[in-house]
Design an enzyme around this catalytic site. Structure first.
Site, PDB file in Angstrom:
ATOM      1  CB  THR A 127      28.227  72.539  61.765  1.00 35.58           C
ATOM      2  OG1 THR A 127      28.287  72.632  60.342  1.00 35.58           O
ATOM      3  CG2 THR A 127      27.800  73.903  62.278  1.00 35.58           C
ATOM      4  CD  GLU A 129      27.340  75.541  56.117  1.00 32.66           C
ATOM      5  OE1 GLU A 129      27.004  76.732  56.029  1.00 32.66           O
ATOM      6  OE2 GLU A 129      27.724  74.891  55.149  1.00 32.66           O
ATOM      7  CE1 TYR A 151      22.553  74.211  61.515  1.00 27.69           C
ATOM      8  CE2 TYR A 151      24.566  74.595  60.267  1.00 27.69           C
ATOM      9  CZ  TYR A 151      23.791  73.777  61.080  1.00 27.69           C
ATOM     10  OH  TYR A 151      24.277  72.536  61.455  1.00 27.69           O
ATOM     11  CE  LYS A 155      23.919  73.215  64.958  1.00 27.38           C
ATOM     12  NZ  LYS A 155      23.824  72.065  65.863  1.00 27.38           N
TER      13      LYS A 155
HETATM   14  P1  NAP Z   1      18.437  66.172  61.388  1.00 21.20           P
HETATM   15  O1  NAP Z   1      18.319  64.846  60.707  1.00 21.20           O
HETATM   16  O2  NAP Z   1      17.807  67.363  60.772  1.00 21.20           O
HETATM   17  O3  NAP Z   1      17.833  65.990  62.865  1.00 21.20           O
HETATM   18  C1  NAP Z   1      17.566  67.094  63.684  1.00 21.20           C
HETATM   19  C2  NAP Z   1      16.846  66.617  64.920  1.00 21.20           C
HETATM   20  O4  NAP Z   1      16.566  67.750  65.756  1.00 21.20           O
HETATM   21  C3  NAP Z   1      15.491  65.941  64.630  1.00 21.20           C
HETATM   22  O5  NAP Z   1      15.337  64.855  65.496  1.00 21.20           O
HETATM   23  C4  NAP Z   1      14.500  67.035  64.973  1.00 21.20           C
HETATM   24  O6  NAP Z   1      13.225  66.587  65.344  1.00 21.20           O
HETATM   25  C5  NAP Z   1      15.205  67.664  66.187  1.00 21.20           C
HETATM   26  N1  NAP Z   1      14.660  68.974  66.503  1.00 21.20           N
HETATM   27  C6  NAP Z   1      14.644  70.073  65.693  1.00 21.20           C
HETATM   28  N2  NAP Z   1      14.035  71.087  66.322  1.00 21.20           N
HETATM   29  C7  NAP Z   1      13.657  70.628  67.537  1.00 21.20           C
HETATM   30  C8  NAP Z   1      12.964  71.201  68.636  1.00 21.20           C
HETATM   31  N3  NAP Z   1      12.536  72.462  68.612  1.00 21.20           N
HETATM   32  N4  NAP Z   1      12.741  70.450  69.735  1.00 21.20           N
HETATM   33  C9  NAP Z   1      13.163  69.164  69.788  1.00 21.20           C
HETATM   34  N5  NAP Z   1      13.819  68.556  68.760  1.00 21.20           N
HETATM   35  C10 NAP Z   1      14.057  69.285  67.654  1.00 21.20           C
HETATM   36  O7  NAP Z   1      19.952  66.538  61.644  1.00 21.20           O
HETATM   37  P2  NAP Z   1      21.239  65.579  61.674  1.00 21.20           P
HETATM   38  O8  NAP Z   1      21.821  65.535  60.311  1.00 21.20           O
HETATM   39  O9  NAP Z   1      20.922  64.338  62.404  1.00 21.20           O
HETATM   40  O10 NAP Z   1      22.244  66.471  62.527  1.00 21.20           O
HETATM   41  C11 NAP Z   1      22.282  66.377  63.951  1.00 21.20           C
HETATM   42  C12 NAP Z   1      22.893  67.662  64.516  1.00 21.20           C
HETATM   43  O11 NAP Z   1      24.209  67.817  64.000  1.00 21.20           O
HETATM   44  C13 NAP Z   1      22.146  68.937  64.144  1.00 21.20           C
HETATM   45  O12 NAP Z   1      22.206  69.801  65.250  1.00 21.20           O
HETATM   46  C14 NAP Z   1      22.929  69.509  62.976  1.00 21.20           C
HETATM   47  O13 NAP Z   1      22.803  70.914  62.925  1.00 21.20           O
HETATM   48  C15 NAP Z   1      24.344  69.074  63.346  1.00 21.20           C
HETATM   49  N6  NAP Z   1      25.269  68.824  62.213  1.00 21.20           N
HETATM   50  C16 NAP Z   1      24.894  67.989  61.199  1.00 21.20           C
HETATM   51  C17 NAP Z   1      25.805  67.730  60.182  1.00 21.20           C
HETATM   52  C18 NAP Z   1      25.454  66.806  59.042  1.00 21.20           C
HETATM   53  O14 NAP Z   1      26.156  66.863  58.019  1.00 21.20           O
HETATM   54  N7  NAP Z   1      24.448  65.958  59.166  1.00 21.20           N
HETATM   55  C19 NAP Z   1      27.086  68.303  60.220  1.00 21.20           C
HETATM   56  C20 NAP Z   1      27.417  69.108  61.308  1.00 21.20           C
HETATM   57  C21 NAP Z   1      26.513  69.357  62.309  1.00 21.20           C
HETATM   58  P3  NAP Z   1      11.989  66.579  64.281  1.00 21.20           P
HETATM   59  O15 NAP Z   1      12.101  65.267  63.562  1.00 21.20           O
HETATM   60  O16 NAP Z   1      10.808  66.691  65.161  1.00 21.20           O
HETATM   61  O17 NAP Z   1      12.190  67.745  63.367  1.00 21.20           O
HETATM   62  O1  G4F Z   2      22.978  69.426  51.515  1.00 20.89           O
HETATM   63  P1  G4F Z   2      23.047  70.838  51.956  1.00 20.89           P
HETATM   64  O2  G4F Z   2      21.759  71.521  52.244  1.00 20.89           O
HETATM   65  O3  G4F Z   2      24.037  70.874  53.197  1.00 20.89           O
HETATM   66  P2  G4F Z   2      24.836  72.084  53.881  1.00 20.89           P
HETATM   67  O4  G4F Z   2      24.236  73.390  53.591  1.00 20.89           O
HETATM   68  O5  G4F Z   2      26.272  71.893  53.548  1.00 20.89           O
HETATM   69  O6  G4F Z   2      24.573  71.784  55.434  1.00 20.89           O
HETATM   70  C1  G4F Z   2      24.689  70.474  55.976  1.00 20.89           C
HETATM   71  O7  G4F Z   2      26.014  70.265  56.389  1.00 20.89           O
HETATM   72  C2  G4F Z   2      26.448  71.131  57.447  1.00 20.89           C
HETATM   73  C3  G4F Z   2      27.899  70.751  57.750  1.00 20.89           C
HETATM   74  O8  G4F Z   2      28.757  71.494  56.916  1.00 20.89           O
HETATM   75  C4  G4F Z   2      25.557  70.932  58.646  1.00 20.89           C
HETATM   76  F1  G4F Z   2      25.976  71.719  59.663  1.00 20.89           F
HETATM   77  C5  G4F Z   2      24.124  71.248  58.291  1.00 20.89           C
HETATM   78  O9  G4F Z   2      23.280  70.957  59.414  1.00 20.89           O
HETATM   79  C6  G4F Z   2      23.705  70.362  57.134  1.00 20.89           C
HETATM   80  O10 G4F Z   2      23.675  69.029  57.586  1.00 20.89           O
HETATM   81  O11 G4F Z   2      23.801  71.702  50.844  1.00 20.89           O
HETATM   82  C7  G4F Z   2      25.094  71.339  50.388  1.00 20.89           C
HETATM   83  C8  G4F Z   2      25.462  72.187  49.188  1.00 20.89           C
HETATM   84  C9  G4F Z   2      25.250  73.688  49.373  1.00 20.89           C
HETATM   85  O12 G4F Z   2      26.362  74.339  48.832  1.00 20.89           O
HETATM   86  C10 G4F Z   2      24.014  74.019  48.544  1.00 20.89           C
HETATM   87  O13 G4F Z   2      24.000  75.333  48.004  1.00 20.89           O
HETATM   88  O14 G4F Z   2      24.577  71.819  48.102  1.00 20.89           O
HETATM   89  C11 G4F Z   2      24.152  72.988  47.441  1.00 20.89           C
HETATM   90  N1  G4F Z   2      22.887  72.694  46.763  1.00 20.89           N
HETATM   91  C12 G4F Z   2      22.685  72.786  45.420  1.00 20.89           C
HETATM   92  N2  G4F Z   2      21.419  72.489  45.131  1.00 20.89           N
HETATM   93  C13 G4F Z   2      21.719  72.339  47.335  1.00 20.89           C
HETATM   94  C14 G4F Z   2      20.802  72.201  46.304  1.00 20.89           C
HETATM   95  N3  G4F Z   2      21.406  72.101  48.627  1.00 20.89           N
HETATM   96  C15 G4F Z   2      20.132  71.708  48.893  1.00 20.89           C
HETATM   97  N4  G4F Z   2      19.803  71.438  50.167  1.00 20.89           N
HETATM   98  N5  G4F Z   2      19.188  71.587  47.914  1.00 20.89           N
HETATM   99  C16 G4F Z   2      19.468  71.821  46.590  1.00 20.89           C
HETATM  100  O15 G4F Z   2      18.604  71.712  45.723  1.00 20.89           O
END
Ligand code: NAP
Ligand code: G4F
Length: 346
Positions: A127, A129, A151, A155
């Site tokens: 990520t 992050e 987090y 990662k």
């Molecule tokens: P997400 O929607 O939160 O999905 C996370 C998945 O992990 C869900 O299916 C969840 O299952 C499963 N999981 C969590 N804890 C588990 C456990 N203990 N055992 C088995 N399964 C478990 O996340 P996403 O946005 O699809 O992201 C996928 C991956 O990419 C994550 O690892 C995230 O950290 C990483 N990532 C995401 C972004 C982004 O912007 N979306 C960017 C960079 C990296 P449940 O439904 O049961 O909770």
């Molecule tokens: O939507 P966020 O929670 O995403 P964040 O923290 O960037 O993380 C996501 O992206 C990462 C990749 O860079 C992944 F690795 C991670 O798993 C996840 O998918 O927050 C985005 C921004 C932050 O700066 C936060 O402080 O939005 C700001 N924010 C402001 N108000 C908020 C809120 N975030 C959340 N979740 N909720 C709020 O009310």
């Protein structure tokens, strides 16, 4: 010809669901990991109409023996490790759980592949992050990591494990450094989904204003459907490597709100400062956003902006969505969802 077998952890998450659909369309036999839950939690897979095409396996991600048994049974050609404790804010209060799932489980899977001498290719969900508050304008594969949350630290350590196992054991282990990617299937606690569903609710169902934290943080936001294609391309290249996946543009939460409002015919005005700031619609005076200190983080990552040159050049990856199209997709899909008989909540 025998179908290739894919094992996706996190199959019912945003990325897992999109990737499952993508791989089914590529004629893969798709297996997915689900953990036990008191409800079925298959709404994303249901939304994409693919429930009956997937073989599900049940385990927590951190149960070494269960995961080993599943892998030995299905003999996957590819593992996409998308499961994770993915919510940054949650990790500040639950660091040890976050490490267990995001780091130890990765070590387990790499060890299962190594000890059993498997040819299985492995993809790790790294990520942006990991960069934390980088002082580099455009972050790329060589930018130093400065993780700013449990987090991000979990990662970053997992990322280093993947790089290390690739060097030590010559397996096909790769890692996608993905910047934020969103969609209608995004979890409701993430800021983009909170904004789009919240605004649609205010207009169509007269719901309460949205409570948000820091509106000035900037993220490089892309569309999840484009990003799962990037994962696939990495796993089909002749050699394993790590790639940044990003759009190269950065926008603030405030800019996201303004664009989302424009698709709903709202005219947002921001008034006040800090915790007293509010946002309302100029035409109706309706309150849209309230600032709530509960949503501020122990440490904020202020700005992320990725450089996708390497994946564009080497793997010819080309995203189909820009920022405006992404926001429009999220707003329009939620309006369609409200108007449809079957409602999806993610
Ligand atoms: P997400 O929607 O939160 O999905 C996370 C998945 O992990 C869900 O299916 C969840 O299952 C499963 N999981 C969590 N804890 C588990 C456990 N203990 N055992 C088995 N399964 C478990 O996340 P996403 O946005 O699809 O992201 C996928 C991956 O990419 C994550 O690892 C995230 O950290 C990483 N990532 C995401 C972004 C982004 O912007 N979306 C960017 C960079 C990296 P449940 O439904 O049961 O909770
Ligand atoms: O939507 P966020 O929670 O995403 P964040 O923290 O960037 O993380 C996501 O992206 C990462 C990749 O860079 C992944 F690795 C991670 O798993 C996840 O998918 O927050 C985005 C921004 C932050 O700066 C936060 O402080 O939005 C700001 N924010 C402001 N108000 C908020 C809120 N975030 C959340 N979740 N909720 C709020 O009310």
């Amino acid at each position: 010809m025998k179908k290739k077998v894919a094992f996706i952890t996190g199959i019912n998450g945003q990325d897992g669901a999109y990737l499952a659909k993508f791989l089914l369309d590529k004629n893969y036999s798709v297996h997915g990991l689900l953990r036990r839950s008191s409800n079925s939690k298959l709404s994303r897979i249901d939304y994409l109409n693919i429930i009956n095409k997937i073989t599900f396996h049940s385990s927590e991600l951190n149960e070494f023996k269960n995961i080993e048994d599943i892998i030995k049974k299905i003999k996957p050609d590819v593992i996409y490790n998308l499961a994770g404790q993915s919510f940054v804010q949650y990790s500040f209060n639950n660091p040890s759980y976050t490490f267990d799932i995001n780091l130890h489980s990765v070590l387990n899977m790499l060890e299962i592949i190594r000890r059993n001498k498997l040819d299985t290719k492995f993809y790790q969900a790294s990520t942006s992050e990991m960069y934390g508050n980088s002082n580099v304008d455009l972050q790329n594969e060589n930018t130093i990591f400065q993780p700013a949350s449990p987090y991000a630290i979990s990662k970053t350590a997992a990322h280093h494990l993947v790089v290390n196992y690739r060097a030590n054991y010559k397996g096909f282990f790769c890692s996608g450094i993905l910047f934020n990617h969103e969609s209608f299937l995004r979890g409701i606690e993430f800021v983009t989904k909170k904004i789009t569903d919240g605004l649609v609710g205010i207009i169509h169902e007269n719901t309460k204003p949205i409570r948000l934290g820091n509106l000035d943080a900037k993220r490089d936001w892309g569309f999840a459907g484009d990003y799962v294609e990037a994962m696939y391309l990495m796993m089909h290249y002749k050699k394993p490597d790590d790639y940044v996946v990003a759009t190269g543009q950065t926008k603030s939460i405030r800019e996201f709100i303004i664009i989302a409002c424009s698709y709903l015919g709202l005219c947002p005005v921001f008034e006040g400062e800090g915790l007293n700031e509010i946002c309302y619609d100029k035409k109706t005076n309706k309150k849209l956003i309230i600032i709530d200190k509960k949503y501020f983080r122990a440490q904020e990552v202020h700005r992320l902006k990725g450089d996708p040159s390497k994946i564009k050049k080497t793997l010819k990856w080309k995203p189909k969505y820009n920022f405006e199209k992404l926001v429009e997709h999220m707003v329009k899909s939620q309006i369609d969802n409200l108007n449809s008989k079957k409602k999806f909540i993610f």
